[in-house]
Structures are given as structure tokens and as C-alpha cells.
Design a protein around this motif. Structure first.
Motif, PDB file in Angstrom:
ATOM      1  N   LEU A  57       1.932  19.806  -5.353  1.00 19.14           N
ATOM      2  CA  LEU A  57       1.848  20.516  -4.080  1.00 19.14           C
ATOM      3  C   LEU A  57       0.426  20.508  -3.520  1.00 19.14           C
ATOM      4  O   LEU A  57       0.220  20.471  -2.299  1.00 19.14           O
ATOM      5  CB  LEU A  57       2.330  21.952  -4.254  1.00 19.14           C
ATOM      6  N   LEU A  58      -0.544  20.540  -4.422  1.00 19.08           N
ATOM      7  CA  LEU A  58      -1.956  20.564  -4.003  1.00 19.08           C
ATOM      8  C   LEU A  58      -2.529  19.162  -3.804  1.00 19.08           C
ATOM      9  O   LEU A  58      -3.658  19.030  -3.318  1.00 19.08           O
ATOM     10  CB  LEU A  58      -2.793  21.307  -5.046  1.00 19.08           C
ATOM     11  N   GLY A  59      -1.767  18.155  -4.196  1.00 21.84           N
ATOM     12  CA  GLY A  59      -2.276  16.786  -4.102  1.00 21.84           C
ATOM     13  C   GLY A  59      -3.369  16.507  -5.113  1.00 21.84           C
ATOM     14  O   GLY A  59      -4.280  15.715  -4.858  1.00 21.84           O
ATOM     15  N   LYS A  60      -3.279  17.149  -6.302  1.00 22.17           N
ATOM     16  CA  LYS A  60      -4.320  17.018  -7.328  1.00 22.17           C
ATOM     17  C   LYS A  60      -3.859  16.265  -8.566  1.00 22.17           C
ATOM     18  O   LYS A  60      -4.586  16.201  -9.551  1.00 22.17           O
ATOM     19  CB  LYS A  60      -4.793  18.416  -7.751  1.00 22.17           C
ATOM     20  N   THR A  61      -2.661  15.694  -8.542  1.00 16.66           N
ATOM     21  CA  THR A  61      -2.145  15.006  -9.724  1.00 16.66           C
ATOM     22  C   THR A  61      -3.050  13.835 -10.088  1.00 16.66           C
ATOM     23  O   THR A  61      -3.365  12.986  -9.243  1.00 16.66           O
ATOM     24  CB  THR A  61      -0.718  14.487  -9.463  1.00 16.66           C
ATOM     25  N   LYS A  62      -3.464  13.789 -11.360  1.00 15.74           N
ATOM     26  CA  LYS A  62      -4.336  12.707 -11.818  1.00 15.74           C
ATOM     27  C   LYS A  62      -3.551  11.409 -11.916  1.00 15.74           C
ATOM     28  O   LYS A  62      -2.400  11.394 -12.352  1.00 15.74           O
ATOM     29  CB  LYS A  62      -4.928  13.056 -13.183  1.00 15.74           C
ATOM     30  N   ASP A  63      -4.201  10.346 -11.500  1.00 16.33           N
ATOM     31  CA  ASP A  63      -3.588   9.011 -11.582  1.00 16.33           C
ATOM     32  C   ASP A  63      -2.188   9.015 -10.987  1.00 16.33           C
ATOM     33  O   ASP A  63      -1.218   8.523 -11.584  1.00 16.33           O
ATOM     34  CB  ASP A  63      -3.527   8.541 -13.041  1.00 16.33           C
ATOM     35  N   VAL A  64      -2.073   9.599  -9.792  1.00 17.66           N
ATOM     36  CA  VAL A  64      -0.768   9.707  -9.166  1.00 17.66           C
ATOM     37  C   VAL A  64      -0.206   8.329  -8.850  1.00 17.66           C
ATOM     38  O   VAL A  64      -0.930   7.416  -8.426  1.00 17.66           O
ATOM     39  CB  VAL A  64      -0.864  10.558  -7.885  1.00 17.66           C
ATOM     40  N   ARG A  65       1.088   8.164  -9.091  1.00 16.96           N
ATOM     41  CA  ARG A  65       1.756   6.915  -8.775  1.00 16.96           C
ATOM     42  C   ARG A  65       2.008   6.827  -7.271  1.00 16.96           C
ATOM     43  O   ARG A  65       2.144   7.846  -6.589  1.00 16.96           O
ATOM     44  CB  ARG A  65       3.087   6.837  -9.526  1.00 16.96           C
ATOM     45  N   ALA A  66       2.085   5.627  -6.778  1.00 13.02           N
ATOM     46  CA  ALA A  66       2.266   5.416  -5.341  1.00 13.02           C
ATOM     47  C   ALA A  66       3.574   6.028  -4.843  1.00 13.02           C
ATOM     48  O   ALA A  66       3.618   6.606  -3.744  1.00 13.02           O
ATOM     49  CB  ALA A  66       2.228   3.921  -5.027  1.00 13.02           C
ATOM     50  N   ASP A  67       4.645   5.930  -5.662  1.00 16.42           N
ATOM     51  CA  ASP A  67       5.914   6.466  -5.205  1.00 16.42           C
ATOM     52  C   ASP A  67       5.881   7.991  -5.110  1.00 16.42           C
ATOM     53  O   ASP A  67       6.542   8.590  -4.255  1.00 16.42           O
ATOM     54  CB  ASP A  67       7.061   6.003  -6.106  1.00 16.42           C
ATOM     55  N   GLU A  68       5.085   8.651  -5.983  1.00 13.99           N
ATOM     56  CA  GLU A  68       4.968  10.109  -5.884  1.00 13.99           C
ATOM     57  C   GLU A  68       4.139  10.487  -4.665  1.00 13.99           C
ATOM     58  O   GLU A  68       4.484  11.416  -3.933  1.00 13.99           O
ATOM     59  CB  GLU A  68       4.347  10.707  -7.141  1.00 13.99           C
ATOM     60  N   ALA A  69       3.034   9.778  -4.443  1.00 10.17           N
ATOM     61  CA  ALA A  69       2.179  10.080  -3.291  1.00 10.17           C
ATOM     62  C   ALA A  69       2.908   9.853  -1.977  1.00 10.17           C
ATOM     63  O   ALA A  69       2.516  10.411  -0.944  1.00 10.17           O
ATOM     64  CB  ALA A  69       0.912   9.239  -3.350  1.00 10.17           C
ATOM     65  N   ALA A  70       3.962   9.049  -2.008  1.00 13.61           N
ATOM     66  CA  ALA A  70       4.723   8.776  -0.786  1.00 13.61           C
ATOM     67  C   ALA A  70       5.777   9.845  -0.505  1.00 13.61           C
ATOM     68  O   ALA A  70       6.380   9.850   0.576  1.00 13.61           O
ATOM     69  CB  ALA A  70       5.404   7.409  -0.900  1.00 13.61           C
ATOM     70  N   LEU A  71       5.992  10.742  -1.451  1.00 11.97           N
ATOM     71  CA  LEU A  71       6.994  11.788  -1.256  1.00 11.97           C
ATOM     72  C   LEU A  71       6.557  12.761  -0.154  1.00 11.97           C
ATOM     73  O   LEU A  71       5.361  13.023   0.031  1.00 11.97           O
ATOM     74  CB  LEU A  71       7.230  12.569  -2.552  1.00 11.97           C
TER      75      LEU A  71
END
Length: 632
Positions: free
Chosen positions: A451-465
Motif C-alpha cells: 500500500l505504501l509502495g515500499k516493497t523491496k525488489d518489487v516485481r513488475a506485475d505487482e507494481a502494475a497493480l
């Protein structure tokens, strides 16, 4: 011979006349209270009854007096040896011929009791439901004239109740085994569905039902969220609460045997006369511990729910739930063990999201049909919704039991310091959507990072959600509070996942109602905003070394006024035997010391001074403020 070998005098104009005389002679009370007289009149007339009377409301008198006045032996079915022992000993102290049959008695003792019963020298005989399952006991009772059959703690009959005991279900056969003998079922807690089940299971068709008010005006109730669910912090908080009530007798309920012993050890180390009690101790050890609690002033029993049913210690001044119970019924019965003498007493419950997860896991592990399990899950959620809600606590409980006209109590924590509700429906929608978009595969920390956009090493598909980083306006702690509340409401659930809980959506229709805006979510305060200047994103603390920054910046005059107001608050708290913070919190007194309102209208504009507190404390507080301002 029995104390009251007389039967009802047919020439007496009113059967209750002799009942009142018996009450005064044996119990020392001049008249009945509540619905006692109506219940007793019904049983004296030989009719069946179900009586739901509050804890401390004198349920046992409703069958003890008719047993004394009607010809024959009064048979009482009771679920626990400790309960039977307590009641029988109390009756014997009052000169009543009472006895109990249970597994702890020797054969000689049993034989002596049967001889007394056969000779007509017993008024009341207490037995367990397991004992009644034995054919030889039924055979011996069949040869005795029975005045009545009383079924104590009758909620144990119902599978919808909070303390279901299968042996109680067989008690319905007593109608056929002893035809014509009036039966009375009594309990302190039974909602409408449970009452219907009691009547059907015990075959009390046609019985008159008496339901008294569940009001306990002498109880001051409060609830606190646990801090991060830490056992050490919870134990420390319990210790603080007990030490604030040093020298008073109380009960602390824990959810496990290990928890009982751990908390008891912590309290003993703090100088409290604490006693651990749970089913893991042998019967002799439990008896010794119970005797200590009943005999010693200021003793604190730290127990599982195995303790307390029917134990009549009138001067228990507080009940603290270190872990919350399973339902509102259990809560009200356990809290009700405080203040049975009618004097002021406290009921304090500590709760957190891990507690509801534990409650649901325990229910899931129990063998029960799905319909019953669904009811028990709903009851657990209703309890946590009450604890985390903003409605007067006694009012919420009384309305749960069907008292639609119940008014606010005026003394619980929510009445004394009404919370300001905040509409967090949009934030709730974001949190629910994030859990759904992430496939219900992560725990709360990971969901908050998303929710905060702080996930480490976020995958592209998650960032696109669509839910990625949509919660940057709320702090991490703010999101934790929102998720906790959604867990209490049942909109989110936690899968245990071998100690690594995963967030999942709750009941589908309820979640859809939130998405559509048909269900509004309110929390007690607005979520704390994200603070980009802090490393965690949580707002920076406004205090250092436990002090408020505003207090540090006060001039000497204002500080003197503040300390005078705190002294005034201590006096009011001592008068009511409550913690000072329930009168006014420091931040409210601080604001008053700085702004120095001159009249009630100005005082009403101070944050934390609601209408109830204004009426109750306003004039006295303004006088204290005027005195302190003159001397500062």
C-alpha cells in the motif's frame, strides 16, 4: 432434621408470605429483589420455569426456598464439583441440610447421604449431570419424594451457548422419569436463541420464562488494545492494572495454563498475593488455591475459564482479561464475578487481532456441525466488535441480550471519554482491494508495504497493480490499526499458516458491501498520516522521556496550574476508585492549563471535554482552575 420441614400452609393468604419469612430467617434479607419473587411463586405453585437472572442476582434462592417449603427433597443438577461444594457449604453455614454427591466422596460418605435422604433429613441434594446418567442413582432417587428439580447453569444445555456440555442435553428425560415434579432452569447468560434451545432440550414446554435486566450499574467496564500483541507488554500492562488496585481482591483471566503461571509469577515478583489456577493442577491443589483465594484479603486469582463458575466471593473488586473470552455471554459471566456485593468494581479487557485469530482457530479445531460453528464464529466476532467499537459497553451487552431499551451507563471508558469516530471506508476499501489483488498470499506487513509502495525488489506485475502505492497518505501504524479493525469486523481474516499468518478476505457479501459503499467503516480515530521526515513513515513522537513537548515549553505559572489540576484529578479518581486518566487525560488538563477557560461554555470547547464530563466535573474543575490561577 431439615431446617424447614414445614410445607406450604394452605391457609396462608399468599405463598410468598412464608417464602419471605424463610428468606429473612435463613438469609437475613427482608424482601426479594428483581424477579426473584415471581420465579419463586411460579415454582411454589408446582409449575416449570426458566429464569435468566444476572450474576449476583440471587438465582440459587429461586430454587432453594421452594425446596425448603415444598414437601420432599430438592434435587439440584450442577456442572462443577467446585460449584456444588461452594453452595453446599454456604447452605450448611446457614443451617440448611444440604449435601452433594460427586466422585470425590468415599463410599461411607455416600451411604450416609442416602440414609439422610431416605429418613427425610435432607432439604437439598446436589448432583452432577454425569451422575444422573448412572442408572443406580436414578433408581434411588425414584424411591424418594422430590420437591423440585433445579438445573443450575442451564446455558450448558445449549449448543448455541458459550459453555456447551453434552451431558446436559440428556436432562430432558427428567420430565418422564419424575412426572409431576416442577423443574426450574436458571442461568445468568442466555440470548433468545439459547433460551429457546434450553426450553426444547429440557422439554420445558409451557414453562414461564423470566428474563431480568442484565444491568450491573456498579461495574465500570473498559477495554484496551494490546500493544503489538507482545506477551511481555501484555504481562506488564496487567501488572500495572493490578498494582493500581493493590490490596484489592481480583481475578485475572488468561487464555492458557502457561499464561496463568507466567502472569501469576510476574505479579508475585511485583509483590502481589497472586495465585495461579487451572485444570492442570490436581484436585487437591486446586482446592487449596481456591481456599486461599476465598480466605485471604487482597488475593488475586490468575486463572483460565476453569475457574469461577458459581464461586461466590462477594468482594472481588476487579476482573481483568489478559486474553479476551470467546463470546459476549462468556465475557458478561466472567466480568460479572466482580462486585457481587453491589459495591463498585472494574472489568478490564485487553484484546488484539492475534486474539481473534486464536479464537477462530480454536473453534475450527472443535468437532461441531457447521451451523453451530458458524454461530460460534459470529459470537466471537460480535465480542471483538463490541471491544473495539464506540458504543457504551454495558449498553451494547444488554442490547445483545435483547434489552432494546437499555440506556448508556455513563461510567464505562467510552462514556467517560467518548471517542471521536472517523470514517475510514475509503482506506478500508484500499486495504481489502490490496489483499485481494495480492491473491491473499501475504501477511499484514507485506500488504502494508504494498500500500505504501515500499516493497523491496518489487516485481513488475505487482507494481502494475491498481493498489500499488495507493496508501501513501497513511502511516504504517495507521494501516496496522485499520487492518486490525477490519479483522475485528470480520472483513479480513488471518490464516495461521504455521505461525506466519496470511491476510485473506472475510465473508464475501460483507466485503462487497464495503466496496459498493453500502457499509461504512468507522474507527475511533483518524488514521495517522504518513510522515516523510521520519525513517519509518510514522509521525514523530510528540514527547521525550515520557513528557509532552508542550509541557516542556510551558512557563512556570502554567506548569503550576497543570499540577494543581492533576491533584484535583487524583482526588476525584480516589473518590470513585478509578484510574486518574479516566477522569481526564493529561493532554486535556494541559490544554485547560494553557487556555484557562473562564466558564462552562469555554470549557466545552476543550478537546476531551464531552457533554457528560462537562456536566459531571465542569463546576468543580473550574473552581480548581480558579484557585490555582490565583496562587500561580
Amino acid at each position: 432434621m431439615p431446617t424447614d420441614s414445614v410445607s406450604i400452609d394452605p391457609l396462608a393468604p399468599d405463598p410468598l408470605t412464608q417464602a419471605r419469612a424463610t428468606l429473612e430467617r435463613i438469609w437475613g434479607h427482608s424482601d426479594f429483589r428483581g424477579l426473584q419473587a415471581e420465579v419463586i411463586a411460579e415454582v411454589l405453585a408446582g409449575r416449570d420455569a426458566l429464569a435468566v437472572l444476572p450474576t449476583g442476582g440471587g438465582k440459587s434462592v429461586c430454587y432453594q426456598i421452594p425446596a425448603l417449603l415444598r414437601p420432599g427433597l430438592g434435587l439440584v443438577v450442577s456442572p462443577l464439583i467446585a460449584l456444588m461444594t461452594d453452595q453446599v457449604e454456604a447452605l450448611r453455614q446457614q443451617g440448611v441440610a444440604a449435601a452433594r454427591l460427586d466422585s470425590s466422596l468415599s463410599m461411607d460418605d455416600r451411604s450416609a447421604i442416602w440414609r439422610q435422604a431416605a429418613a427425610g433429613d435432607l432439604d437439598l441434594l446436589y448432583v452432577s449431570p454425569e451422575g444422573l446418567a448412572q442408572p443406580h442413582l436414578i433408581d434411588r432417587l425414584a424411591n424418594l419424594p422430590l420437591s423440585l428439580i433445579a438445573i443450575d447453569e442451564a446455558h450448558c444445555v445449549s449448543q448455541w451457548g458459550h459453555d456447551f456440555r453434552p451431558d446436559y442435553r440428556a436432562l430432558g428425560r427428567l420430565r418422564d422419569l419424575f412426572p409431576g415434579v416442577p423443574r426450574i432452569a436458571v442461568t445468568a447468560t442466555a440470548d433468545a436463541r439459547t433460551r429457546e434451545d434450553i426450553l426444547a432440550s429440557l422439554r420445558l414446554e409451557g414453562a414461564r420464562v423470566f428474563v431480568d435486566s442484565f444491568a450491573r450499574p456498579n461495574l465500570q467496564l473498559s477495554a484496551e488494545r494490546k500493544v503489538n500483541g507482545s506477551r511481555a507488554r501484555t504481562d506488564a500492562r496487567v501488572t500495572e492494572l493490578v498494582l493500581e488496585r493493590r490490596g484489592r481482591s481480583g481475578v485475572v483471566y488468561c487464555g492458557s495454563r502457561d499464561g496463568c503461571e507466567r502472569v501469576a509469577d510476574t505479579l508475585v515478583a511485583a509483590g502481589v498475593n497472586a495465585i495461579a489456577y487451572h485444570a492442570g493442577f490436581d484436585a487437591r491443589a486446586r482446592d487449596r488455591r481456591l481456599e486461599r483465594f476465598l480466605a485471604e484479603d487482597g488475593a488475586v486469582m490468575v486463572a483460565t475459564i476453569a475457574f469461577g463458575m458459581g464461586v461466590d466471593k462477594p468482594d472481588v473488586r476487579f476482573v481483568i482479561h489478559a486474553d479476551p473470552p470467546a463470546s459476549i455471554e462468556a465475557y458478561w459471566q466472567e466480568i460479572g464475578r466482580a462486585g457481587r456485593d453491589g459495591e463498585p468494581a472494574d472489568g478490564i479487557t485487553l484484546y488484539g487481532p492475534s486474539d481473534i485469530a486464536w479464537s477462530l482457530k480454536r473453534l475450527d479445531s472443535r468437532p461441531m456441525v457447521e451451523e453451530v460453528k458458524a454461530v460460534q464464529v459470529r459470537k466471537a466476532r460480535q465480542l471483538f466488535a463490541m471491544l473495539d467499537g464506540a458504543t457504551c459497553r454495558p449498553q451494547a451487552v444488554r442490547r445483545y441480550f435483547g434489552e432494546a431499551s437499555a440506556d448508556v451507563c455513563g461510567v464505562c471508558d467510552l462514556c467517560m471519554d467518548p471517542p471521536t469516530l472517523s470514517d475510514t471506508t475509503v482506506a478500508a476499501q484500499k486495504a481489502l482491494a490490496a489483499v485481494q489483488r495480492l491473491g491473499e498470499r501475504f501477511g499484514r506487513t507485506r500488504v502494508i508495504d504494498h500500500l505504501l509502495g515500499k516493497t523491496k525488489d518489487v516485481r513488475a506485475d505487482e507494481a502494475a497493480l491498481s493498489t500499488w502505492a495507493i496508501g501513501r497518505d497513511i502511516s504504517p501504524d495507521g494501516w496496522r490499526e485499520i487492518i486490525d479493525h477490519l479483522l475485528f469486523e470480520g472483513l479480513l481474516v488471518e490464516d495461521a499458516n504455521e505461525g506466519k499468518p496470511l491476510l485473506q478476505l472475510g465473508e464475501a457479501e460483507a466485503v462487497r458491501a464495503v466496496y459498493r459503499g453500502q457499509r461504512t467503516i468507522h474507527t475511533r480515530r483518524a488514521p495517522r498520516v504518513f510522515d516523510a521526515s521520519s525513517r519509518s513513515g510514522n509521525p514523530r513522537q510528540r514527547s521525550r522521556d515520557g513528557r509532552n513537548v508542550a509541557l516542556d515549553a510551558m512557563d512556570a505559572d502554567a506548569r503550576a496550574v497543570f499540577e494543581a489540576l492533576r491533584a484535583w484529578r487524583r482526588e476525584r479518581a480516589a473518590e470513585q476508585h478509578v484510574p486518574p486518566y479516566v477522569i481526564f487525560q493529561d493532554k486535556t488538563l494541559l490544554d485547560i492549563a494553557i487556555r484557562r477557560p473562564r466558564d462552562m461554555a469555554a470549557l466545552a470547547h476543550i478537546a476531551g471535554v464531552g457533554a457528560g464530563k462537562l456536566d459531571r466535573y465542569g463546576p468543580s474543575l473550574l473552581q480548581a482552575l480558579a484557585r490555582s490561577s490565583e496562587t500561580s
